[in-house]
Enzyme design. Structure first.
Site, PDB file in Angstrom:
ATOM      1  N   GLY A 220     -11.719 -57.687   2.442  1.00 31.51           N
ATOM      2  CA  GLY A 220     -10.582 -56.988   3.270  1.00 31.51           C
ATOM      3  C   GLY A 220     -10.782 -57.739   4.538  1.00 31.51           C
ATOM      4  O   GLY A 220     -11.851 -58.422   4.765  1.00 31.51           O
ATOM      5  N   GLY A 222     -11.946 -57.921   8.661  1.00 28.80           N
ATOM      6  CA  GLY A 222     -12.802 -57.396   9.583  1.00 28.80           C
ATOM      7  C   GLY A 222     -14.259 -58.067   9.410  1.00 28.80           C
ATOM      8  O   GLY A 222     -14.385 -58.952   8.334  1.00 28.80           O
ATOM      9  N   MET A 224     -17.114 -56.871   8.442  1.00 29.67           N
ATOM     10  CA  MET A 224     -18.411 -56.486   7.194  1.00 29.67           C
ATOM     11  C   MET A 224     -17.759 -57.158   6.111  1.00 29.67           C
ATOM     12  O   MET A 224     -18.861 -57.848   5.514  1.00 29.67           O
ATOM     13  CB  MET A 224     -18.258 -55.070   7.271  1.00 29.67           C
ATOM     14  N   GLU A 245      -5.894 -60.584  -0.732  1.00 30.33           N
ATOM     15  CA  GLU A 245      -4.801 -60.703   0.175  1.00 30.33           C
ATOM     16  C   GLU A 245      -4.940 -61.560   1.171  1.00 30.33           C
ATOM     17  O   GLU A 245      -4.178 -62.468   1.366  1.00 30.33           O
ATOM     18  CB  GLU A 245      -4.654 -59.272   0.850  1.00 30.33           C
ATOM     19  N   LEU A 320     -12.870 -46.921   9.614  1.00 30.73           N
ATOM     20  CA  LEU A 320     -13.325 -46.576  10.935  1.00 30.73           C
ATOM     21  C   LEU A 320     -13.989 -45.258  10.909  1.00 30.73           C
ATOM     22  O   LEU A 320     -14.861 -44.826  11.609  1.00 30.73           O
ATOM     23  CB  LEU A 320     -11.749 -46.565  11.722  1.00 30.73           C
TER      24      LEU A 320
HETATM   25  C1  LIG Z   1      -7.321 -57.988   4.011  1.00 30.70           C
HETATM   26  C2  LIG Z   1      -7.361 -57.806   2.545  1.00 30.70           C
HETATM   27  O1  LIG Z   1      -7.655 -58.787   1.744  1.00 30.70           O
HETATM   28  S1  LIG Z   1      -6.889 -56.314   1.922  1.00 30.70           S
HETATM   29  C3  LIG Z   1      -7.034 -55.016   2.700  1.00 30.70           C
HETATM   30  C4  LIG Z   1      -7.829 -54.894   3.888  1.00 30.70           C
HETATM   31  N1  LIG Z   1      -6.872 -54.094   4.914  1.00 30.70           N
HETATM   32  C5  LIG Z   1      -7.532 -53.029   5.680  1.00 30.70           C
HETATM   33  O2  LIG Z   1      -8.706 -52.731   4.931  1.00 30.70           O
HETATM   34  C6  LIG Z   1      -6.760 -52.499   6.548  1.00 30.70           C
HETATM   35  C7  LIG Z   1      -7.454 -51.347   7.381  1.00 30.70           C
HETATM   36  N2  LIG Z   1      -8.954 -51.932   7.824  1.00 30.70           N
HETATM   37  C8  LIG Z   1      -8.942 -52.716   9.226  1.00 30.70           C
HETATM   38  O3  LIG Z   1      -7.948 -53.020   9.758  1.00 30.70           O
HETATM   39  C9  LIG Z   1     -10.082 -53.145   9.718  1.00 30.70           C
HETATM   40  O4  LIG Z   1     -10.969 -53.486   8.445  1.00 30.70           O
HETATM   41  C10 LIG Z   1     -10.938 -52.162  10.527  1.00 30.70           C
HETATM   42  C11 LIG Z   1      -9.902 -51.923  11.601  1.00 30.70           C
HETATM   43  C12 LIG Z   1     -11.415 -50.817   9.737  1.00 30.70           C
HETATM   44  C13 LIG Z   1     -11.977 -53.038  10.948  1.00 30.70           C
HETATM   45  O5  LIG Z   1     -11.767 -54.207  11.396  1.00 30.70           O
HETATM   46  P1  LIG Z   1     -12.823 -55.039  12.553  1.00 30.70           P
HETATM   47  O6  LIG Z   1     -12.291 -56.094  13.132  1.00 30.70           O
HETATM   48  O7  LIG Z   1     -14.305 -55.215  11.956  1.00 30.70           O
HETATM   49  O8  LIG Z   1     -13.063 -53.892  13.473  1.00 30.70           O
HETATM   50  P2  LIG Z   1     -13.855 -53.867  14.879  1.00 30.70           P
HETATM   51  O9  LIG Z   1     -15.114 -53.251  14.591  1.00 30.70           O
HETATM   52  O10 LIG Z   1     -13.702 -55.135  15.664  1.00 30.70           O
HETATM   53  O11 LIG Z   1     -12.912 -52.683  15.543  1.00 30.70           O
HETATM   54  C14 LIG Z   1     -11.442 -52.825  16.023  1.00 30.70           C
HETATM   55  C15 LIG Z   1     -11.264 -52.204  17.336  1.00 30.70           C
HETATM   56  O12 LIG Z   1     -11.516 -50.850  17.224  1.00 30.70           O
HETATM   57  C16 LIG Z   1     -12.210 -50.292  18.235  1.00 30.70           C
HETATM   58  N3  LIG Z   1     -12.978 -49.451  17.418  1.00 30.70           N
HETATM   59  C17 LIG Z   1     -13.674 -49.356  16.236  1.00 30.70           C
HETATM   60  N4  LIG Z   1     -14.291 -48.132  15.949  1.00 30.70           N
HETATM   61  C18 LIG Z   1     -13.989 -47.279  16.872  1.00 30.70           C
HETATM   62  C19 LIG Z   1     -14.377 -45.907  17.174  1.00 30.70           C
HETATM   63  N5  LIG Z   1     -14.985 -45.169  16.385  1.00 30.70           N
HETATM   64  N6  LIG Z   1     -13.970 -45.362  18.199  1.00 30.70           N
HETATM   65  C20 LIG Z   1     -13.118 -46.147  19.243  1.00 30.70           C
HETATM   66  N7  LIG Z   1     -12.644 -47.446  19.031  1.00 30.70           N
HETATM   67  C21 LIG Z   1     -13.240 -48.024  17.935  1.00 30.70           C
HETATM   68  C22 LIG Z   1     -13.174 -51.652  18.372  1.00 30.70           C
HETATM   69  O13 LIG Z   1     -13.798 -51.258  19.700  1.00 30.70           O
HETATM   70  C23 LIG Z   1     -12.132 -52.676  18.392  1.00 30.70           C
HETATM   71  O14 LIG Z   1     -11.304 -52.646  19.522  1.00 30.70           O
HETATM   72  P3  LIG Z   1     -11.021 -54.014  20.443  1.00 30.70           P
HETATM   73  O15 LIG Z   1     -10.947 -54.984  19.690  1.00 30.70           O
HETATM   74  O16 LIG Z   1      -9.742 -53.624  20.885  1.00 30.70           O
HETATM   75  O17 LIG Z   1     -12.007 -54.019  21.390  1.00 30.70           O
HETATM   76  C1  LIG Z   2      -1.588 -56.458   6.741  1.00 29.51           C
HETATM   77  C2  LIG Z   2      -2.574 -57.349   6.685  1.00 29.51           C
HETATM   78  C3  LIG Z   2      -4.018 -57.190   6.835  1.00 29.51           C
HETATM   79  C4  LIG Z   2      -4.450 -55.988   6.193  1.00 29.51           C
HETATM   80  O1  LIG Z   2      -4.206 -55.925   5.145  1.00 29.51           O
HETATM   81  O2  LIG Z   2      -5.502 -55.651   6.573  1.00 29.51           O
END
Ligand SMILES: CC(=O)SCCNC(=O)CCNC(=O)[C@H](O)C(C)(C)COP(=O)(O)OP(=O)(O)OC[C@H]1O[C@@H](n2cnc3c(N)ncnc32)[C@H](O)[C@@H]1OP(=O)(O)O
Ligand SMILES: CCCC(=O)O
Length: 446
Positions: A220, A222, A224, A245, A320
């Site tokens: 996904g 991000g 990690m 994706e 998150l």
């Molecule tokens: C892509 C594929 O192949 S398929 C499907 C994948 N798609 C998904 O999983 C969709 C949902 N997931 C996501 O969007 C991401 O994985 C996330 C948001 C959960 C993690 O992404 P990351 O880029 O590693 O997140 P990161 O740790 O940088 O946090 C993002 C923002 O949230 C903020 N944040 C994270 N956790 C918290 C928290 N507990 N409280 C407040 N703010 C927070 C961070 O400070 C950061 O803010 P900024 O960039 O505006 O300063």
């Molecule tokens: C919609 C694109 C990104 C994601 O699935 O997280």
């Protein structure tokens, strides 16, 4: 001169002429991920004072936009976003961007069926080939559906866009295009890989232990999941497949290290399947003219039935927060939007439904806020206003730096016990007290 070259000549125009077609009230399918529109965006921004109520459908922005700078209060253009990147998040904090709650797999259908009208598609493409085709480069996503629905199609040619091989839907033909704008060499957005932390490595290690030769992986968005990609590259796994994706730099590392062959896949054998790619030049060079990668529309890559036709599909996604019953929030902090549902639920579902498949939700157990205070991401209840990305019956494995647990089929008290064991030790006592109040703590729990 070929028919297609003649047609190209007739449709070629200046950026100002092309954006001249836009009128107040229009819906425009706009930039998405690495498909940015630097030249058309500048031209449209110049028309800001004369245009009203323009809806721009965008997402995962990888470059800032001239139209947002020209209209910081959103009085002329509304930014409607199917997924927030850090740039879109800034627009949202300015009160300038809105989210469209959708599973990513549904975006083409949303464009075809749910939007009241689609007036213009603006899309960046690579230079036309001798057959009249414009390749969509690293972003296939929803562009086939958009071209099918839009009344007017404008392409911006970027000489630097890689030519991406695909299954279908990765080209537009000159005969279906209305205006062609030559953007010259506008480069590709460069998204550097986030440095891997020791906590990322610990979490990734728990997932790595469960991976087997021949698994088909989805990583996904991000930091990690990409740490895991790096660690897979350093492992001795072999014959991995890819049905994902988003393609990022770590897939190139895994390929170059000999971890990926895609030979054990049941569909698209020998090919790494994705719908959009974003990373550094290394990734764009890897995609360029490479038949081992196949870009498909998102309603193919993220469709649970199609994705799960691959055996041993393993999805690894970031979140998150999670509550003690196993509800996962990956897109908001309380009511504040962070990203979006994206394809997370699509792949959680697909992986579980694949023969031998597994789905992992990974997160650091704590978050340290700007004031330096540590908060647990494992919470009795989700933060008020948070949205549920993955409902609790869907969630399978959950991992933090303290281990991994399987929630499938677990009772409420088993879930509470397992998840509290994944929490940072400083928060465990408090979580037990809250679990007792919620009546999900069994006296013999440990
Ligand atoms: C892509 C594929 O192949 S398929 C499907 C994948 N798609 C998904 O999983 C969709 C949902 N997931 C996501 O969007 C991401 O994985 C996330 C948001 C959960 C993690 O992404 P990351 O880029 O590693 O997140 P990161 O740790 O940088 O946090 C993002 C923002 O949230 C903020 N944040 C994270 N956790 C918290 C928290 N507990 N409280 C407040 N703010 C927070 C961070 O400070 C950061 O803010 P900024 O960039 O505006 O300063
Ligand atoms: C919609 C694109 C990104 C994601 O699935 O997280």
């Amino acid at each position: 001169m070929s028919t297609w070259v003649k047609e190209y000549g007739k449709k070629l125009c200046t950026p100002d002429q092309a954006v001249g077609v836009v009128k107040s009230g229009d819906w425009i399918i706009y930039s998405y991920a690495a498909n940015t529109l630097p030249v058309l965006d500048m031209a449209l921004a110049k028309r800001t004072p004369e245009l009203k109520d323009i809806q721009l459908l965008a997402g995962v922005s990888m470059r800032p936009h001239a139209i947002v700078k020209a209209d910081p209060r959103g009085e002329h253009f509304t930014w409607d976003c199917v997924h927030f990147s850090a740039i879109d998040r800034k627009y949202y904090e300015m009160g300038r961007a809105f989210y469209v709650p959708l599973r990513y797999s549904e975006v083409p259908r949303y464009i075809l069926e749910n939007l009241s009208h689609v007036d213009v598609l603006m899309v960046q493409v690579s230079p036309m080939d001798q057959h009249g085709n414009f390749n969509l480069g690293p972003t296939i996503s929803h562009y086939r559906a958009s071209a099918d629905r839009a009344k007017t199609v404008i392409v911006e040619v970027n000489e630097d866009m890689p030519i991406a091989h695909g299954g279908y839907g990765n080209y537009l033909h000159v005969s279906e295009v209305d205006y062609i704008v030559e953007g010259g060499h506008t480069g590709m957005p460069q998204i550097p890989t986030t440095p891997i932390t020791s906590v990322d490595r610990q979490i990734a290690q728990y997932v790595l232990e469960d991976l087997r030769d021949g698994d088909c992986i989805q990583l996904g968005i991000g930091a990690m999941p990409n740490a895991l990609g790096q660690m897979i590259a350093e492992s001795d796994l072999k014959d991995l497949g890819v049905h994902t994706e988003m393609l990022v730099d770590s897939y190139v590392d895994m390929w170059n290290a000999g971890r990926i062959s895609c030979r054990k896949k049941q569909i698209d054998r020998g090919r790494m399947v994705y719908t959009f790619a974003g990373g550094t030049q290394k990734l764009y060079d890897f995609i360029d003219n490479n038949p081992q990668v196949a870009g498909y529309p998102v309603d193919y890559t993220n469709d649970r039935y199609i994705a799960s036709r691959n055996d041993n599909l393993v999805s690894i996604n970031n979140a998150l927060e999670i509550d003690l019953s196993g509800q996962v929030c990956s897109e908001t902090i309380g009511p504040r939007m962070i990203s979006g549902a994206g394809g997370q639920l699509d792949f959680v579902d697909a992986a579980y439904n694949s023969k031998g498949g597994r789905s992992f939700i990974c997160m650091e157990s704590t978050f340290t806020c700007a004031e330096g205070k540590q908060h647990s991401r494992i919470r009795p209840l989700l933060t008020e206003g948070a949205v549920v990305t993955d409902t609790r019956p869907m969630v399978q494995y959950v991992a933090t730096e303290y281990g991994k647990v399987n929630l499938k089929g677990a009772t409420t008290w088993q879930r509470a016990e397992r998840l509290i064991n994944l929490a940072h030790p400083d928060f465990r006592e408090e979580l037990i007290k809250e679990a007792e109040k919620l009546r999900i703590w069994r006296r013999s729990n440990k």
